[in-house]
Design a protein around this motif. Structure first.
Motif, PDB file in Angstrom:
ATOM      1  N   ASN A   3      43.149  56.144  51.357  1.00 43.59           N
ATOM      2  CA  ASN A   3      44.150  55.523  50.482  1.00 43.59           C
ATOM      3  C   ASN A   3      44.136  53.994  50.441  1.00 43.59           C
ATOM      4  OD1 ASN A   3      45.200  57.977  49.614  1.00 43.59           O
ATOM      5  ND2 ASN A   3      46.392  58.169  51.504  1.00 43.59           N
ATOM      6  N   THR A   4      43.044  53.385  50.885  1.00 45.13           N
ATOM      7  CA  THR A   4      42.943  51.927  50.782  1.00 45.13           C
ATOM      8  C   THR A   4      41.953  51.599  49.677  1.00 45.13           C
ATOM      9  OG1 THR A   4      43.077  52.008  53.166  1.00 45.13           O
ATOM     10  CG2 THR A   4      42.717  49.854  52.186  1.00 45.13           C
ATOM     11  N   GLU A   5      42.214  50.506  48.954  1.00 45.55           N
ATOM     12  CA  GLU A   5      41.344  50.148  47.842  1.00 45.55           C
ATOM     13  C   GLU A   5      40.838  48.732  48.063  1.00 45.55           C
ATOM     14  OE1 GLU A   5      42.070  51.979  43.566  1.00 45.55           O
ATOM     15  OE2 GLU A   5      43.177  50.136  43.857  1.00 45.55           O
ATOM     16  N   LYS A   6      39.545  48.556  48.041  1.00 50.07           N
ATOM     17  CA  LYS A   6      38.979  47.228  48.301  1.00 50.07           C
ATOM     18  C   LYS A   6      38.664  46.541  46.980  1.00 50.07           C
ATOM     19  CE  LYS A   6      34.789  46.825  50.052  1.00 50.07           C
ATOM     20  NZ  LYS A   6      33.729  46.971  51.081  1.00 50.07           N
ATOM     21  N   THR A   7      39.390  45.485  46.676  1.00 49.75           N
ATOM     22  CA  THR A   7      39.101  44.760  45.440  1.00 49.75           C
ATOM     23  C   THR A   7      38.086  43.661  45.713  1.00 49.75           C
ATOM     24  OG1 THR A   7      41.025  43.364  45.822  1.00 49.75           O
ATOM     25  CG2 THR A   7      41.338  45.263  44.385  1.00 49.75           C
ATOM     26  N   LEU A   8      37.683  43.005  44.655  1.00 49.78           N
ATOM     27  CA  LEU A   8      36.672  41.953  44.720  1.00 49.78           C
ATOM     28  C   LEU A   8      37.215  40.770  45.532  1.00 49.78           C
ATOM     29  CD1 LEU A   8      33.977  42.129  43.169  1.00 49.78           C
ATOM     30  CD2 LEU A   8      35.048  40.808  41.345  1.00 49.78           C
ATOM     31  N   PRO A   9      36.441  40.294  46.517  1.00 44.24           N
ATOM     32  CA  PRO A   9      36.917  39.114  47.264  1.00 44.24           C
ATOM     33  C   PRO A   9      37.030  37.902  46.338  1.00 44.24           C
ATOM     34  CG  PRO A   9      34.943  40.090  48.286  1.00 44.24           C
ATOM     35  CD  PRO A   9      35.125  40.747  46.967  1.00 44.24           C
ATOM     36  N   MET A  31      33.564  50.196  33.694  1.00 40.65           N
ATOM     37  CA  MET A  31      34.547  50.929  34.480  1.00 40.65           C
ATOM     38  C   MET A  31      35.078  50.042  35.608  1.00 40.65           C
ATOM     39  SD  MET A  31      33.041  54.811  34.836  1.00 40.65           S
ATOM     40  CE  MET A  31      33.360  56.038  33.553  1.00 40.65           C
ATOM     41  N   GLY A  32      36.188  50.467  36.188  1.00 39.11           N
ATOM     42  CA  GLY A  32      36.806  49.720  37.281  1.00 39.11           C
ATOM     43  C   GLY A  32      38.248  49.419  36.927  1.00 39.11           C
ATOM     44  N   ARG A  33      39.130  50.348  37.216  1.00 34.31           N
ATOM     45  CA  ARG A  33      40.512  50.189  36.778  1.00 34.31           C
ATOM     46  C   ARG A  33      41.234  49.106  37.576  1.00 34.31           C
ATOM     47  NH1 ARG A  33      43.185  52.449  32.803  1.00 34.31           N
ATOM     48  NH2 ARG A  33      41.309  53.586  32.253  1.00 34.31           N
ATOM     49  N   HIS A  34      40.954  49.069  38.883  1.00 36.40           N
ATOM     50  CA  HIS A  34      41.672  48.109  39.726  1.00 36.40           C
ATOM     51  C   HIS A  34      40.760  47.087  40.387  1.00 36.40           C
ATOM     52  CE1 HIS A  34      44.985  50.805  39.135  1.00 36.40           C
ATOM     53  NE2 HIS A  34      44.285  51.803  39.632  1.00 36.40           N
ATOM     54  N   ALA A  35      39.465  47.421  40.462  1.00 36.37           N
ATOM     55  CA  ALA A  35      38.532  46.551  41.181  1.00 36.37           C
ATOM     56  C   ALA A  35      37.362  46.189  40.278  1.00 36.37           C
ATOM     57  CB  ALA A  35      38.036  47.250  42.445  1.00 36.37           C
ATOM     58  N   GLY A  36      37.015  44.906  40.284  1.00 38.43           N
ATOM     59  CA  GLY A  36      36.024  44.410  39.337  1.00 38.43           C
ATOM     60  C   GLY A  36      34.592  44.424  39.826  1.00 38.43           C
ATOM     61  N   TRP A  37      34.231  45.402  40.643  1.00 35.17           N
ATOM     62  CA  TRP A  37      32.874  45.428  41.196  1.00 35.17           C
ATOM     63  C   TRP A  37      31.815  45.591  40.112  1.00 35.17           C
ATOM     64  CZ3 TRP A  37      32.222  43.819  45.991  1.00 35.17           C
ATOM     65  CH2 TRP A  37      33.315  43.892  46.888  1.00 35.17           C
ATOM     66  N   LEU A  38      32.042  46.508  39.194  1.00 36.57           N
ATOM     67  CA  LEU A  38      31.033  46.697  38.144  1.00 36.57           C
ATOM     68  C   LEU A  38      31.040  45.528  37.156  1.00 36.57           C
ATOM     69  CD1 LEU A  38      31.019  50.537  37.412  1.00 36.57           C
ATOM     70  CD2 LEU A  38      29.162  49.120  38.311  1.00 36.57           C
ATOM     71  N   ALA A  39      32.203  44.949  36.936  1.00 35.00           N
ATOM     72  CA  ALA A  39      32.261  43.751  36.095  1.00 35.00           C
ATOM     73  C   ALA A  39      31.426  42.642  36.736  1.00 35.00           C
ATOM     74  CB  ALA A  39      33.713  43.307  35.922  1.00 35.00           C
ATOM     75  N   ALA A  40      31.553  42.513  38.062  1.00 35.03           N
ATOM     76  CA  ALA A  40      30.766  41.503  38.768  1.00 35.03           C
ATOM     77  C   ALA A  40      29.274  41.802  38.648  1.00 35.03           C
ATOM     78  CB  ALA A  40      31.182  41.447  40.237  1.00 35.03           C
ATOM     79  N   ALA A  41      28.925  43.077  38.748  1.00 29.15           N
ATOM     80  CA  ALA A  41      27.506  43.462  38.654  1.00 29.15           C
ATOM     81  C   ALA A  41      26.912  43.023  37.319  1.00 29.15           C
ATOM     82  CB  ALA A  41      27.359  44.972  38.837  1.00 29.15           C
TER      83      ALA A  41
END
Lengths: 417, 417
Positions: free
Chosen positions: B355-361, B187-197
């Motif tokens: 309404n702010t979205e934090k993506t992967l640094p 999962m993670g439509r806009h942010a790759g946090w779970l992909a990173a995990a």
């Protein structure tokens, strides 16, 4: 070590606990001062003379096999033809066994492997080569004959029931404005054992999974959609568990539905996405679906303690049978009581297990065909019972072992087909 | 009870530990002798005046929320428009709150919910209605601003890394004759946090997952296939983790690839089956794929102890902030040290989170773009650390609680739009 050596090989799809069997084999053989070789990538390693010396593994590494999923020496999908059709591989195996003084062969797999072990024992006898062939049961599909259950199944069953229960809580919480129908695909091409295990996630007919699609029953799409509609009307949402092996009345597998995507590329099948799309298109419900695939057979983190005990017991018994002079047998699990759960290991002839597939008994299917009976529940419950978590490291992941897998020096020319 | 009541509502996708937050809210409020109502199905329950009296729940039932996934009172996907566009729902909420003497509103969700809570606090002030609105963080996507991490993410991260590691052992064991490429969709439509995990499943570049596809990067199919080919040549097999949100250079989502199946029916998308099909068609490798879908956010059986502690801490703090007179804030997680991991809870203004979205640094992505850096590992490790298994019953399944969810008598006319 002049008594000869024992060769252990894994075959077919691996399970969460097949390495626990391997560990028990090595530990039991060590107790009896017998050296264990392992074939790299199953029977292919034996044919290629790619053998592993397990004596190089520490006691701790062998003990860690108990909690490590996957196949520690590699497995393979490779079925030998009957000796009448192609005798060369069997003769090659005897050559390799002779070269490495292998007197006992333990083949850890399903009914194909039982067949191979059985045939090999006959060829060895023809050659007058002293070899005991023991089949060791393993399969998440639980479809072996004679044995009450198969090591690997209980853990996959537990994973399936727990995952369905957890996902159902999610669906129930969101159904008012979001997903109303969730489709969960389970393994089991011909036998609905894992589909049945999913039924343990709930008790009543309105508990998830409200509908289970078994491969033993013909899939009737219209009846299925009608049931989904009625369930959503009654419960507010619906969890469907579908076996990968369900088929239409004309024999076509639903999983063969893979066609072309919107870019013109071929699509891979998958029962769950197909059923979900049909529910969405015909009934208009918002849907979600999952295909856990390998996760269900490698989830050692959620292994069943009963299953682990079975896996270790068949490994131990296989060595003991081999050393006691048994041949062409498999240690099987014999159940004497459901509650309290009582079981023991006994030898069964490979001839009775080879190439036979045990499907779900009719008495396990609810009369409407979409759920399981209390008979099924009595059978399944003890197999899923008990937790046996692996040790975890400080990074939050299980500590799984990687063996050294030291190669044994080759003595024969390469095997070429 | 003349001090007024506290209303708690869950919003958006649920997590493995959102109910642990709910349990902490109720337990903390009980300590302060404040009655907690819960909205059935999130903010919709508040609009519909479908309220639940949590006083009817036993202490044991509330304690069991700690280990029960899903959303105990129901959640919803329902975004209120800005008051300038549609003021009626906000006024209705004030009416409902007034009717039930609700003085504190705790909204447990993501950035949409933070926005709603923020706007509602302003409307209440305009009406001169004494109301404290507190946002409570929750999302497996980990994309909230200000907070170091989001409750729910650590457990989904742990589930992902463990599942990838387990499946990779399976693939490695079978690769010689079977599956060479395995695709795991997170999962993670806009942010790759779970992909990173998922990257935490392995350490070196040849450990699984060898390739991670992040939504923050444009998906280049040719480059991807080249990498897969090279990995299989080098390692013998390849595990790919793909975020559901990856997209082509022209902006199209890969997940939109759903087309028509071989029976002419529409197919649902899915990044994993699409990528697997491309690998199979172009490179000719045998492939398998998984889409865990809801399993990754409901897997309470594999929750992270750190995540659970966060979830309970934000629940407790939310009540304490509310009673202490804070308004329009969210208790966020502040990290002061990676190793040893040190954190605390502090209030942050909802206005900064809404309404702010934090993506992967960028510093979390390996230079080749297909893996994670040590910086990412230092961030992720403590969040996945520690096990917090639920209690299990004799049937081998976790004992998850179902609340009574006793309805509060309605006092107002039905809400009609």
């Amino acid at each position: 070590m002049n008594r000869g050596r024992l060769l252990y090989a894994q075959s077919g799809g691996v399970t969460a606990v097949i390495n626990a069997t391997a560990g028990a084999v090595i530990e039991t053989a060590r107790k009896h001062k017998v050296e264990v070789l392992a074939a790299r990538n199953g029977i292919l390693g034996a044919l290629r003379e790619e053998l592993i010396n397990t004596s190089k593994e520490s006691r701790a590494a062998v003990a860690a096999l108990r909690h490590t999923p996957g196949g520690a020496f590699g497995s393979c999908r490779y079925k030998l033809k009957a000796p009448e059709q192609d005798r060369a591989p069997y003769e090659r195996l005897i050559d390799v066994f002779r070269a490495h003084d292998i007197r006992w062969f333990l083949y850890n797999g399903g009914n194909d492997s039982a067949d191979t072990a059985h045939k090999l024992s006959k060829i060895a006898a023809e050659f007058d080569y002293p070899l005991a062939c023991i089949g060791v049961p393993k399969t998440v599909d639980n479809d072996l004959a004679i044995t009450d259950c198969c090591p690997g199944f209980g853990s996959a069953a537990k994973y399936t029931a727990v995952s369905v229960r957890e996902a159902a809580l999610d669906v129930a919480a969101m159904a008012d404005t979001s997903t109303k129908v969730f489709v969960y695909e389970v393994m089991g091409r011909h036998a609905g054992w894992l589909a049945a295990a999913a039924g343990m996630a709930g008790a009543g007919t309105d508990d998830a999974p409200q509908l289970i699609l078994f491969p033993e029953r013909t899939f009737d799409e219209a009846a299925f959609l009608e049931r989904v509609k009625a369930t959503v009307a009654r419960v507010g949402w619906c969890v469907v568990v579908a076996s990968e092996g369900i088929h239409y009345a004309d024999g076509r597998f639903v999983a063969e539905a893979g066609g072309t995507d919107s870019f013109g590329h071929s699509q891979l099948g998958g029962v769950a996405p197909h059923l979900a799309a049909r529910v969405k298109d015909v009934l208009g419900f918002k849907v979600h679906w999952t295909v856990p695939d390998y996760l269900q057979r490698s989830a050692r983190h959620l292994a069943s303690a009963t299953d682990l005990a079975h896996a270790q017991a068949v490994g131990k018994a296989a060595v003991e049978y081999a050393l006691a002079g048994h041949n062409a047998v498999m240690p099987v699990i014999v159940r004497s009581s459901d509650a309290p759960y009582r079981w023991k290991i006994a030898p069964a002839p490979l001839a009775k297990i080879a190439n036979t597939e045990k499907t779900l008994p009719k008495t396990f299917l609810r009369r409407d065909g979409y759920g399981i009976t209390d008979t099924a529940r009595r059978y399944l419950a003890p197999l899923m019972r008990g937790e046996a978590p692996p040790p975890y490291g400080t990074g939050g992941l299980p500590k799984y072992v990687a063996l050294k897998n030291a190669a044994v020096a080759k003595k024969l020319p390469d095997w070429r087909r």
